[in-house]
Design an enzyme around this catalytic site. Sequence first.
Site, PDB file in Angstrom:
ATOM      1  CG  HIS A 154      -3.948 -12.127  -0.043  1.00 21.65           C
ATOM      2  ND1 HIS A 154      -3.065 -12.636   0.890  1.00 21.65           N
ATOM      3  CD2 HIS A 154      -3.971 -13.031  -1.062  1.00 21.65           C
ATOM      4  CE1 HIS A 154      -2.583 -13.797   0.448  1.00 21.65           C
ATOM      5  NE2 HIS A 154      -3.118 -14.048  -0.720  1.00 21.65           N
ATOM      6  CD  GLU A 157      -3.844 -10.039   3.410  1.00 24.05           C
ATOM      7  OE1 GLU A 157      -2.764  -9.692   2.897  1.00 24.05           O
ATOM      8  OE2 GLU A 157      -4.086 -11.220   3.760  1.00 24.05           O
ATOM      9  CG  HIS A 299       0.614 -10.297   2.480  1.00 19.61           C
ATOM     10  ND1 HIS A 299      -0.281 -10.995   1.711  1.00 19.61           N
ATOM     11  CD2 HIS A 299       1.722 -10.137   1.708  1.00 19.61           C
ATOM     12  CE1 HIS A 299       0.256 -11.252   0.528  1.00 19.61           C
ATOM     13  NE2 HIS A 299       1.478 -10.725   0.502  1.00 19.61           N
ATOM     14  CD  GLU A 358       1.004 -12.109   6.847  1.00 15.71           C
ATOM     15  OE1 GLU A 358      -0.025 -11.389   6.874  1.00 15.71           O
ATOM     16  OE2 GLU A 358       1.194 -12.990   5.989  1.00 15.71           O
TER      17      GLU A 358
END
Length: 388
Positions: A154, A157, A299, A358
């Site tokens: 992404h 990110e 991420h 994450e």
Amino acid sequence: MKVVSRSGDTLTYYSELFQIPQVLLADANPTISEGILPTDIEVQIPGFVTGKESRSGSTLKEIALRAQLPVDALSLLNQVEKETFSVPVRIIDPLLIIDKPYDYQSLLDDLDILSFHYPFIQVESIGKSVLGKELFEVRVGQGKKVIHYNGSFHANEWITSAVLMKWLNDFLLAVTNDCRLCGVDCMPFYQNVTISFVPMVDPDGVDLVIKGEPAAEGKFDVIKMNNGNPAFYAWKANIRGVDLNNQYPANWEIEKERKLPKFPAPRDFPGEFPISEPEALAMKELAEKRNFEGVIALHTQGKEFYWGYEGYEPEHSANIAREFEECSGYRAVRYVDSHAGYKDWFIQEFKRPGFTIELGKGINPLPLSHLPGIYEDSVKILMAGLYM
């Protein structure tokens, strides 16, 4: 650092002379056979640079004492008399500066730096982005077991790319200096594992977030896709407005049906069909080619990680998840209501451990001030992943 071989020299002798594992010397010089070296060929010595010292008032022996090196290490570098002495200098500090907006050019520059100083790493293009940027995989190690890590699926990110490159730099320092990382000896991993990195899956999107509209090269109306907003801090997709982590044939149809919007956008649009984007295809083909034992996709944000998919994950994934949770403080989550991600597809296809981590907490893109703390937590997961 390069040296020129002399009569009777061997890689084994250079390993002793510079205190560098012979396996690293062999991998840094893949065209050189074992045994006595041919005379007058260049040999790469990883983990060293060449310094200079004035000849006035100093001898090789005196300089060797100051540098804490054998005299012959200096003799090897000073076969031709010059105005200054060449001195081998061991690299003991990180070479990369990663606390900056980490765009595609930063990645290219850093790959060049690491390849030059640690020539035993392998850097290979695995495909191209929509705008033609090379997508690079870095491989480190000799093992048949391949563990894969990736970042910047992404666009906003991009701090995940910086984290991976810092870890790569730290790992290379550890193996060339016989030191530990997170309390762990890294050389056994080098010998028994091959680490695969794709530090930046979405370089076009990363550059758009960091540099703005000019990064689209006039080929896509990114302002229109961004609802007229010239700031791209919320952009997750590739330059065509397709979310690369919604592109994989793991219940893709569910995401296609329920995701909004239904057209190219800064985030969440899964494309018109699975693997429509070149970046997603390159990552799929890489997994099939390398036959990864496990996958870790970085991420942001949430300080948690996801490790299951539809019951396809193997039983030992639970043990790995517990280890990640204990070493990092991140929360382990087995299932989330999400499909079509790279981790999802990998688990479904290979029935092997896959993790979406994450990193950090906050609003993407996470500020660079968070990077030290993010790295301190995540490096423990990255190292633990090598045991998969």
